[in-house]
Design a protein around this motif. Sequence first.
Motif, mmCIF file in Angstrom:
data_model
loop_
_atom_site.group_PDB
_atom_site.id
_atom_site.type_symbol
_atom_site.label_atom_id
_atom_site.label_comp_id
_atom_site.label_asym_id
_atom_site.label_seq_id
_atom_site.Cartn_x
_atom_site.Cartn_y
_atom_site.Cartn_z
ATOM 1 N N UNK A 150 53.107 42.098 48.015
ATOM 2 C CA UNK A 150 52.421 41.064 47.236
ATOM 3 C C UNK A 150 52.103 39.837 48.072
ATOM 4 N N UNK A 151 52.836 39.633 49.178
ATOM 5 C CA UNK A 151 52.526 38.518 50.067
ATOM 6 C C UNK A 151 51.117 38.678 50.642
ATOM 7 N N UNK A 152 50.739 39.905 50.959
ATOM 8 C CA UNK A 152 49.405 40.160 51.492
ATOM 9 C C UNK A 152 48.379 40.300 50.387
ATOM 10 N N UNK A 153 48.770 40.894 49.279
ATOM 11 C CA UNK A 153 47.818 41.078 48.182
ATOM 12 C C UNK A 153 47.341 39.739 47.649
ATOM 13 N N UNK A 154 48.231 38.758 47.609
ATOM 14 C CA UNK A 154 47.831 37.424 47.173
ATOM 15 C C UNK A 154 46.786 36.829 48.103
ATOM 16 N N UNK A 155 46.956 37.006 49.398
ATOM 17 C CA UNK A 155 46.004 36.499 50.394
ATOM 18 C C UNK A 155 44.678 37.226 50.266
ATOM 19 N N UNK A 156 44.725 38.545 50.126
ATOM 20 C CA UNK A 156 43.493 39.314 50.005
ATOM 21 C C UNK A 156 42.727 38.928 48.741
ATOM 22 N N UNK A 157 43.440 38.731 47.638
ATOM 23 C CA UNK A 157 42.786 38.326 46.397
ATOM 24 C C UNK A 157 42.133 36.958 46.553
ATOM 25 N N UNK A 158 42.810 36.034 47.221
ATOM 26 C CA UNK A 158 42.245 34.701 47.448
ATOM 27 C C UNK A 158 40.993 34.788 48.310
ATOM 28 N N UNK A 159 41.002 35.672 49.306
ATOM 29 C CA UNK A 159 39.824 35.851 50.156
ATOM 30 C C UNK A 159 38.637 36.392 49.366
ATOM 31 N N UNK A 160 38.884 37.331 48.460
ATOM 32 C CA UNK A 160 37.816 37.884 47.632
ATOM 33 C C UNK A 160 37.209 36.792 46.756
ATOM 34 N N UNK A 161 38.049 35.977 46.148
ATOM 35 C CA UNK A 161 37.561 34.895 45.295
ATOM 36 C C UNK A 161 36.751 33.898 46.107
ATOM 37 N N UNK A 162 37.218 33.542 47.283
ATOM 38 C CA UNK A 162 36.501 32.581 48.136
ATOM 39 C C UNK A 162 35.141 33.129 48.550
ATOM 40 N N UNK A 163 35.072 34.388 48.901
ATOM 41 C CA UNK A 163 33.794 34.991 49.286
ATOM 42 C C UNK A 163 32.829 35.011 48.113
ATOM 43 N N UNK A 164 33.346 35.307 46.940
ATOM 44 C CA UNK A 164 32.506 35.355 45.749
ATOM 45 C C UNK A 164 31.956 33.958 45.431
ATOM 46 N N UNK A 165 32.784 32.957 45.537
ATOM 47 C CA UNK A 165 32.348 31.596 45.260
ATOM 48 C C UNK A 165 31.319 31.132 46.284
ATOM 49 N N UNK A 166 31.491 31.526 47.530
ATOM 50 C CA UNK A 166 30.567 31.115 48.594
ATOM 51 C C UNK A 166 29.197 31.754 48.415
ATOM 52 N N UNK A 167 29.161 32.969 47.850
ATOM 53 C CA UNK A 167 27.879 33.644 47.683
ATOM 54 C C UNK A 167 27.178 33.257 46.386
ATOM 55 N N UNK A 168 27.865 32.538 45.516
ATOM 56 C CA UNK A 168 27.274 32.170 44.222
ATOM 57 C C UNK A 168 26.397 30.946 44.331
#
Length: 72
Positions: free
Chosen positions: A54-72
């Motif tokens: 979960x230490x990595x899954x939290x980071x990966x989830x945050x990266x997905x959200x950041x990428x989505x926000x940047x492309x919006x």
Amino acid sequence: MKKWRLERGLSAAAVGRKIGCTRLSVDRYEGGRMPKQPYLDRIVVMTDGAVTGSDWLGKEAADVVAKRQASA
């Protein structure tokens, strides 16, 4: 994982030897890359559960959200 490693005075190379991978792989894991299952299992055992997937899954989830926000 880096915090755990530094608290114990271990180098990335020493951790790599303990889990059967290279120092470079440990650096990547500490940078956020998710370890493959056999290494993740060894990390969890080595740290007595202090570091988990979960230490990595939290980071990966945050990266997905950041990428989505940047492309919006």
